[in-house]
Design an enzyme around this catalytic site. Structure first.
Site, PDB file in Angstrom:
ATOM      1  N   ASP A 139       0.784  -1.232   0.000  1.00 25.87           N
ATOM      2  CA  ASP A 139       0.000   0.000   0.000  1.00 25.87           C
ATOM      3  C   ASP A 139       0.821   1.291   0.000  1.00 25.87           C
ATOM      4  OD1 ASP A 139       0.849   0.288   2.601  1.00 25.87           O
ATOM      5  OD2 ASP A 139      -1.114   0.076   3.511  1.00 25.87           O
ATOM      6  N   CYS A 193     -22.698  -6.070   5.252  1.00 16.93           N
ATOM      7  CA  CYS A 193     -22.769  -5.298   6.499  1.00 16.93           C
ATOM      8  C   CYS A 193     -24.192  -5.232   7.046  1.00 16.93           C
ATOM      9  CB  CYS A 193     -22.241  -3.877   6.275  1.00 16.93           C
ATOM     10  SG  CYS A 193     -20.443  -3.763   6.159  1.00 16.93           S
ATOM     11  N   CYS A 196     -25.906  -3.261  10.422  1.00 19.29           N
ATOM     12  CA  CYS A 196     -24.930  -3.077  11.497  1.00 19.29           C
ATOM     13  C   CYS A 196     -24.239  -1.714  11.408  1.00 19.29           C
ATOM     14  CB  CYS A 196     -23.886  -4.195  11.436  1.00 19.29           C
ATOM     15  SG  CYS A 196     -22.603  -4.071  12.694  1.00 19.29           S
ATOM     16  N   CYS A 199     -19.114  -0.351  13.816  1.00 20.60           N
ATOM     17  CA  CYS A 199     -17.859   0.348  13.528  1.00 20.60           C
ATOM     18  C   CYS A 199     -18.042   1.858  13.504  1.00 20.60           C
ATOM     19  CB  CYS A 199     -17.272  -0.142  12.204  1.00 20.60           C
ATOM     20  SG  CYS A 199     -18.326   0.118  10.758  1.00 20.60           S
ATOM     21  N   CYS A 203     -16.479   4.816  16.929  1.00 22.12           N
ATOM     22  CA  CYS A 203     -15.390   5.743  16.592  1.00 22.12           C
ATOM     23  C   CYS A 203     -15.304   6.880  17.616  1.00 22.12           C
ATOM     24  CB  CYS A 203     -15.593   6.325  15.198  1.00 22.12           C
ATOM     25  SG  CYS A 203     -14.274   7.478  14.723  1.00 22.12           S
ATOM     26  N   CYS A 219      -9.691  11.108  12.016  1.00 24.45           N
ATOM     27  CA  CYS A 219      -9.355   9.717  12.343  1.00 24.45           C
ATOM     28  C   CYS A 219      -8.087   9.654  13.195  1.00 24.45           C
ATOM     29  CB  CYS A 219      -9.161   8.925  11.056  1.00 24.45           C
ATOM     30  SG  CYS A 219      -8.648   7.219  11.302  1.00 24.45           S
ATOM     31  N   CYS A 246      -5.451   3.284  15.491  1.00 18.11           N
ATOM     32  CA  CYS A 246      -6.670   3.036  16.265  1.00 18.11           C
ATOM     33  C   CYS A 246      -7.334   1.795  15.682  1.00 18.11           C
ATOM     34  CB  CYS A 246      -7.609   4.240  16.173  1.00 18.11           C
ATOM     35  SG  CYS A 246      -9.174   4.038  17.072  1.00 18.11           S
ATOM     36  N   CYS A 249     -12.728   0.519  15.236  1.00 21.26           N
ATOM     37  CA  CYS A 249     -13.718   0.151  14.226  1.00 21.26           C
ATOM     38  C   CYS A 249     -13.466  -1.252  13.678  1.00 21.26           C
ATOM     39  CB  CYS A 249     -13.764   1.182  13.098  1.00 21.26           C
ATOM     40  SG  CYS A 249     -12.230   1.345  12.149  1.00 21.26           S
ATOM     41  N   CYS A 253     -16.021  -5.313  14.627  1.00 18.20           N
ATOM     42  CA  CYS A 253     -16.701  -5.891  13.466  1.00 18.20           C
ATOM     43  C   CYS A 253     -17.214  -7.294  13.806  1.00 18.20           C
ATOM     44  CB  CYS A 253     -15.745  -5.959  12.278  1.00 18.20           C
ATOM     45  SG  CYS A 253     -16.496  -6.701  10.799  1.00 18.20           S
TER      46      CYS A 253
END
Length: 385
Positions: A139, A193, A196, A199, A203, A219, A246, A249, A253
């Site tokens: 990445d 998802c 739900c 997440c 936060c 964030c 962090c 989130c 899950c």
């Protein structure tokens, strides 16, 4: 014609076997044009300024949005994922205020180096077998890995914008191999998802303006890793003891409970990074920081930004035992460190003790921003957020 030019289906099987043998838990195949909605979502993210100070995202937007711009000859993209799920609930550490919470992914060697090495092994064997060109990316390259992984059937981008797998949950390192070989693609994974919101609701800084949208400027991962200056005051108390990244989130899950056993090649967390003491981290000078985090992704942010984060955790700890360490950092060579040391002490000392300290220290402080921190803490000036 090369005898090694295997039929597409046999080539798929070969890559799948090599991927698992090399330590990847999931592998999928897609094409360069399989995520048509991704460029528009990226453009909206940038137009809203939600990338904060990450100017490189604007500079590489075209290559990031269109894989063929990055490499015109690519015909197939192989997406690979590695399970890095923790052995314990990382949220439990948030209650131990004298300890530092480091994001799970950063508790061992830099995953960029590990994954790139494994990708190169697979890519080299693919090139030799198929007689085709290959390129590998982690990445740090301008590749939209999550939309491509979704297109490759590995998982879907959840409401927290991270990839979610039905087999592994939200704990996935991703890497990709671009190739000129023609490989049959997988079907795109669908969103699971449902209704739900776990997440989004957990936060600490309300970094999600809407489901499937992230404002990086709010964030904690961005603030503790990418952001170079002082942390805006509105987020400091909300950071708690999170000093690098962090996991909130990700950790909540529900799909995590279906995670399969990770491969034996999974990275194991360093014991000294699972719950390090704030007092030990505050004592690190530049040489000590570099030595302690050698080979770690944490090393990339530098000692001053790291100590900035630790001082915020100290200010949130409500522990008088940290006062001496914070006072010592009022003498630090870095204005960034001195400024946040002021804030930390404003949280740890009584109002009168802090005013007495300010009377001694503010007058000898040469840096305007650090003096501004003193004034803000004393209630005599408003700091520009």
């Amino acid at each position: 014609m090369l005898a090694a030019q295997a039929a597409p289906e046999r080539l798929r099987t070969f890559i799948e076997q090599e991927a698992r043998a090399t330590g990847f838990d999931v592998v999928g195949f897609t094409t360069p044009d399989a995520a048509p909605a991704a460029p528009a979502r990226l453009a909206h993210f940038l137009e809203e300024g939600r990338h904060g100070t990450m100017a490189w995202m604007e500079e590489t937007a075209m290559r990031r949005a269109h894989p063929r711009t990055l490499w015109p000859d690519v015909r197939s993209i192989i997406m690979l994922g590695m399970n890095y799920g923790p052995d314990e609930d990382p949220l439990e550490l948030l209650e131990e205020k004298d300890r530092a919470a480091i994001s799970v992914y950063a508790r061992n060697r830099d995953y960029h180096d590990v994954i790139k090495g494994r990708l190169k092994q697979i890519a080299g064997k693919l090139a030799a077998r198929a007689g085709e060109d290959v390129k590998v990316f982690v990445d740090t390259a301008p590749v939209m890995e999550k939309p491509l992984a979704e297109a490759a059937g590995i998982g879907w981008q959840g409401k927290h914008t991270n990839l979610v797998s039905r087999e592994i949950g939200s704990w996935l390192f991703l890497g990709s191999i671009f190739t000129t070989a023609e490989i049959p693609p997988d079907k795109t994974e669908t969103d699971h998802c449902g209704s739900c919101r776990a997440c989004l609701d957990i936060c600490p800084t309300d970094a999600f303006p809407a489901p499937y949208q992230l404002d990086a400027r709010r964030c904690i991962s961005y603030l503790t890793i990418e952001h170079k200056g002082p942390i805006p005051h509105e987020f400091r108390a909300k950071m708690g003891n999170r000093i690098y990244g962090c996991d909130d989130c990700l950790a909540v899950c529900p799909w995590n409970k279906f995670a399969q056993e990770a491969s034996e090649a999974k990275l194991q967390a360093r014991e000294d990074l699972k719950e390090p003491r704030l007092t030990d981290l505050l004592a690190l000078d530049d040489a000590g920081f570099r030595a302690f985090f050698s080979g770690s992704p944490i090393k990339r942010i530098g000692r001053d930004r790291f100590i900035r984060n630790v001082l915020i955790a100290a200010g949130n700890a409500e522990d008088p035992a940290l006062i001496a360490s914070c006072k010592r950092l009022l003498e630090d060579a870095s204005p960034l460190v001195r400024g946040v040391a002021v804030w930390a002490l404003s949280q740890l000392l009584s109002e009168q003790a802090f005013r007495d300290l300010a009377e001694k220290r503010r007058a000898v402080e040469a840096d305007r921003e650090v003096r501004s921190e003193w004034d803000y803490a004393l209630g005599t000036e408003t700091v520009d957020e």
